[in-house]
Design an enzyme around this catalytic site. Sequence first.
Site, PDB file in Angstrom:
ATOM      1  N   SER A 117     -10.679 -26.123  14.670  1.00 36.90           N
ATOM      2  CA  SER A 117     -11.825 -26.227  13.758  1.00 36.90           C
ATOM      3  C   SER A 117     -12.116 -24.885  13.101  1.00 36.90           C
ATOM      4  O   SER A 117     -11.876 -23.826  13.704  1.00 36.90           O
ATOM      5  CB  SER A 117     -13.036 -26.654  14.588  1.00 36.90           C
ATOM      6  OG  SER A 117     -14.217 -26.470  13.857  1.00 36.90           O
ATOM      7  N   TYR A 141     -19.060 -25.219  21.216  1.00 42.05           N
ATOM      8  CA  TYR A 141     -18.028 -26.077  20.628  1.00 42.05           C
ATOM      9  C   TYR A 141     -16.892 -25.214  20.053  1.00 42.05           C
ATOM     10  O   TYR A 141     -15.720 -25.421  20.371  1.00 42.05           O
ATOM     11  CB  TYR A 141     -18.634 -26.962  19.526  1.00 42.05           C
ATOM     12  CG  TYR A 141     -17.595 -27.624  18.671  1.00 42.05           C
ATOM     13  CD1 TYR A 141     -16.836 -28.671  19.173  1.00 42.05           C
ATOM     14  CD2 TYR A 141     -17.350 -27.192  17.361  1.00 42.05           C
ATOM     15  CE1 TYR A 141     -15.843 -29.274  18.399  1.00 42.05           C
ATOM     16  CE2 TYR A 141     -16.380 -27.791  16.582  1.00 42.05           C
ATOM     17  CZ  TYR A 141     -15.626 -28.828  17.102  1.00 42.05           C
ATOM     18  OH  TYR A 141     -14.648 -29.408  16.342  1.00 42.05           O
ATOM     19  N   LYS A 145     -12.706 -24.563  21.198  1.00 40.95           N
ATOM     20  CA  LYS A 145     -11.509 -24.630  20.342  1.00 40.95           C
ATOM     21  C   LYS A 145     -10.735 -23.314  20.407  1.00 40.95           C
ATOM     22  O   LYS A 145      -9.500 -23.301  20.479  1.00 40.95           O
ATOM     23  CB  LYS A 145     -11.910 -24.948  18.895  1.00 40.95           C
ATOM     24  CG  LYS A 145     -12.545 -26.327  18.712  1.00 40.95           C
ATOM     25  CD  LYS A 145     -11.569 -27.448  18.971  1.00 40.95           C
ATOM     26  CE  LYS A 145     -12.173 -28.819  18.799  1.00 40.95           C
ATOM     27  NZ  LYS A 145     -11.243 -29.911  19.131  1.00 40.95           N
TER      28      LYS A 145
END
Length: 321
Positions: A117, A141, A145
Amino acid sequence: MEYVLVTGGAGYIGSHTVRRLVGAGYSVLVVDDLSSGRGEAVRNASFEKGYIGDAARLEEVFGRYKVSAVMHFAGNIVVSESSTDPLKYYGNNVSGTITLLSAMQKFGVDKMIFSSSAAVYGSPDKTPIEESTAVKPVNPYGRTKAMIETILADCDSAHGLKYVSLRYFNAAGADPSGELGEHHNPETHLIPLILKAVFENRPVSVFGNDYPTPDGTCVRDYVHVNDIADAHILALKYLADGGESNVFNLGGGTGYSVKEVIKAAEKVVGKKIEVKFEDWRPGDPPVLVASYAKAKRMLGWEPKYRNIEEIIQTAYRSKLI
Ligand code: UDP
């Protein structure tokens, strides 16, 4: 028969990729726990319900299917929830991926295409963002990643795992067939929320109108989900042809402000959309726009959908908002 194993293949980007893989002649095996994906979205592919963090289940699946490569979409994606429930994110995204990688190693599967991302970049000053931009995520989050990318690199050094990490900017739109769509619960993404507001005849919330951007609203780079799907297939070919592990941005290269997206949506739906300005959403950077020059140069990838109206049109046509 050799399968491409797609984790999270019942989800939004996963299901679009499965459709493109099947269309391109690949045999596809979906592993999804259906915690957020929709089983009906998986067509013309083998399906095994399972959680990527369940080692015994994965080993049983790897034992029954010959898998040539894994496309790994399964994961939790709600940025705000990652701040309030970080252990869910580190558990499912990071630990889950470690379990998946361990099963792959055990069964000699040495290729992975990973859903990363733009969140790995956090809030960089420079635009457009290149892959050489520092990785500085600003929420759990994004950190999951970034951690997974580090783990993938270490697995390459240690035992020759070859991977491509695709850093998506704002995935949007739906397959023009109308059979698949963007369907999250809760929905947090701008375009489906605009369309939901239109269907329900209520105003759209706009988070912040005093950002340091030309019209005061956040600027993002929207890239059509089928373009993202096609990048996965090109990445798979790149690895199959002996390509080295690598990371690529996937974006359209053009920034649109929230207000511009709403204007474009008004053209698509043919009516005025009322707006309600609200406070900034915590952690939203003002501008995120990709350079996709590296993916173009090394994968031969370019987004086919160039125009935000066209992207919104495909989302509008899909019944699955
Ligand atoms: N946004 C908004 N209203 C909404 C949802 C999103 O104004 O109801 C804004 C959000 O602040 C961000 C942009 O739209 O600037 C895109 O948000 P989205 O959640 O779709 O993607 P993100 O860029 O956060 O990954």
